[in-house]
Design an enzyme around this catalytic site. Structure first.
Site, short mmCIF file in Angstrom:
data_model
loop_
_atom_site.label_atom_id
_atom_site.label_comp_id
_atom_site.label_asym_id
_atom_site.label_seq_id
_atom_site.Cartn_x
_atom_site.Cartn_y
_atom_site.Cartn_z
CE1 TYR A 101 -3.43 -2.79 1.18
CE2 TYR A 101 -4.57 -0.63 0.77
CZ TYR A 101 -4.68 -1.97 0.77
OH TYR A 101 -5.58 -2.18 0.51
CE LYS B 34 1.70 -18.18 1.02
NZ LYS B 34 1.14 -18.90 1.60
CG ASP C 213 -2.40 -19.21 2.81
OD1 ASP C 213 -1.67 -19.80 3.35
OD2 ASP C 213 -1.30 -20.35 2.00
CG ASP D 127 -7.12 -3.51 2.79
OD1 ASP D 127 -8.74 -3.30 3.14
OD2 ASP D 127 -7.44 -3.37 1.56
#
Ligand code: NAD
Length: 359
Positions: A124, A191, A225, A249
């Site tokens: 972002y 991740k 995930d 987000d």
């Protein structure tokens, strides 16, 4: 003495829900002197700019703002005013509680999660290079040399900066928040198995912060995930989630979905001694000026603000009043009823009045 707070109506449905929230907050008896400031379409009309300096100055001076949503056109046009406010004031925390309220249509019950999203960096940061441009091709060649990996010619490049400074800052905020609000567990979402030098830094900072709070707050880690699946299967197993910007987000919208949607999802953007409170939802332009939309998300954002200002008792009363009106189901907006055109629905103003009568 009344406490000064900046009031930004925003555009689209913003003015309606902000007015509803202002009335409810005033009705709690907490004395607030509202300092109105413009941003978005009304500011463009009045001052010829979307985010006037006076508006930022007002928030800085008062240390707190209640803000309505502001429209961002898709593709082209200006960059988001919402993002500009967060960046200008270094509001590095996005705080989004996701709580089940009986009476809201949802497949889930008893959810009480808080999503804490890092708000200042990650993908972002807006550092992007358009595919096919000369500078981008040069950048690609440089990256290929440094990384010994191939990138397809013509690729666009988005940069994902994640720093130790910002990761430590958000991790500490999450643990502090958990202590202050009597929560039990913080889960860091990442991740890092794939992105070792960005998410890896974030995870390391969360682990270090966890050590500082050992014995007070439990800590767990989840790969993003897997977190999505866990949240869909057993959201009640989680408490406070702390995430880098992009995952934050996505997961915060997922959590808003779990509790029944945008109409009841409040939020806050917080920095050092400064905070802007706003609903998760946007400006829903198609409902503008119709007195139809649900003011609850904005009113609950107001309750978050009262808590932030140290008005815990008033905040609890306001939240309980919202809860009571929703669970009674008699004075609620269309989105909380079985059919979208339900004749039993009341308007934004009327739902706010009912909340006031339950205070
Ligand atoms: P949106 O949240 O404005 O609306 C999506 C749909 O959700 C609406 O059509 C409506 O059906 C429902 N909805 C939203 N708020 C509701 C409420 N209070 N009560 C009942 N139903 C409600 O999302 P969008 O259509 O993707 O975005 C519209 C504009 O808002 C865009 O320009 C977007 O960039 C902007 N936006 C601003 C903010 C912000 O100011 N913080 C946040 C998100 C989106």
């Amino acid at each position: 003495m009344a406490r000064k707070v900046t009031l930004i109506a925003g555009d689209g449905i913003g003015p309606e829900v902000v007015e509803a929230a202002r009335r409810c907050i005033d009705a709690t008896g907490v004395r607030i002197e509202w300092e109105e400031a413009a941003a978005g379409e009304p500011a463009q009309k009045k001052y010829g700019e979307l985010l006037p300096q006076e508006t930022l100055d007002s928030i800085r001076k008062n240390g707190a703002a209640l803000k309505g949503p502001i429209t961002t056109p898709i593709g082209g046009g200006f960059r988001s005013v919402n993002v500009a406010i967060r960046q200008a004031l270094d509001l590095y925390v996005s705080l989004r509680p996701a709580k089940s309220y009986p009476g809201v249509k949802s497949n889930y019950r008893d959810i009480d999660l808080v999503v804490i999203r890092e708000n200042s960096e990650d993908l972002y940061a807006g550092i992007e290079f358009e595919g096919g441009r000369k500078g981008t091709e040069e950048l690609i060649r440089r990256i290929e040399t440094l990384s010994k990996k191939k990138i397809r010619p013509g690729s666009g490049i988005s940069i994902k900066p994640i720093s130790e400074f910002a990761s430590k800052r958000i991790a500490r905020f999450a643990f502090d928040y958990a202590v202050k609000t009597g929560r039990k567990k913080v889960t860091a979402v990442h991740k890092a198995n794939i992105m070792k030098f960005t998410d890896g830094v974030f995870l390391h900072a969360a682990r270090e912060a966890a050590k500082e709070y050992a014995g007070k707050i439990d800590f767990s880690e989840a790969i993003v995930d897997n977190m999505c699946m866990q949240l869909v299967q057993k959201p009640q197993a989680y408490d406070v989630l702390v995430l880098p910007n992009l995952y934050g987000d996505i997961i915060s919208d997922l959590c808003a979905g779990l509790i029944g949607g945008l109409g009841v999802a409040p939020g806050a953007n917080i920095g050092e001694n400064i905070a802007v409170f706003e609903a998760v939802h946007g400006s829903a332009p198609k409902y503008q000026g119709q007195n139809r939309v649900n003011p609850a998300a904005m009113i609950l954002s107001g309750a978050l603000m009262l808590r932030y200002l140290g008005e815990e008792e008033a905040a609890n009363r306001l939240e309980n009043a919202v809860k009571a009106v929703i669970s009674e189901g008699k004075s609620v907006t269309y989105d909380l009823l079985p059919g979208t055109a339900d004749a039993a629905a009341v308007g934004t103003k009327e739902m706010a009045s009912s909340i006031i009568s339950h205070l």
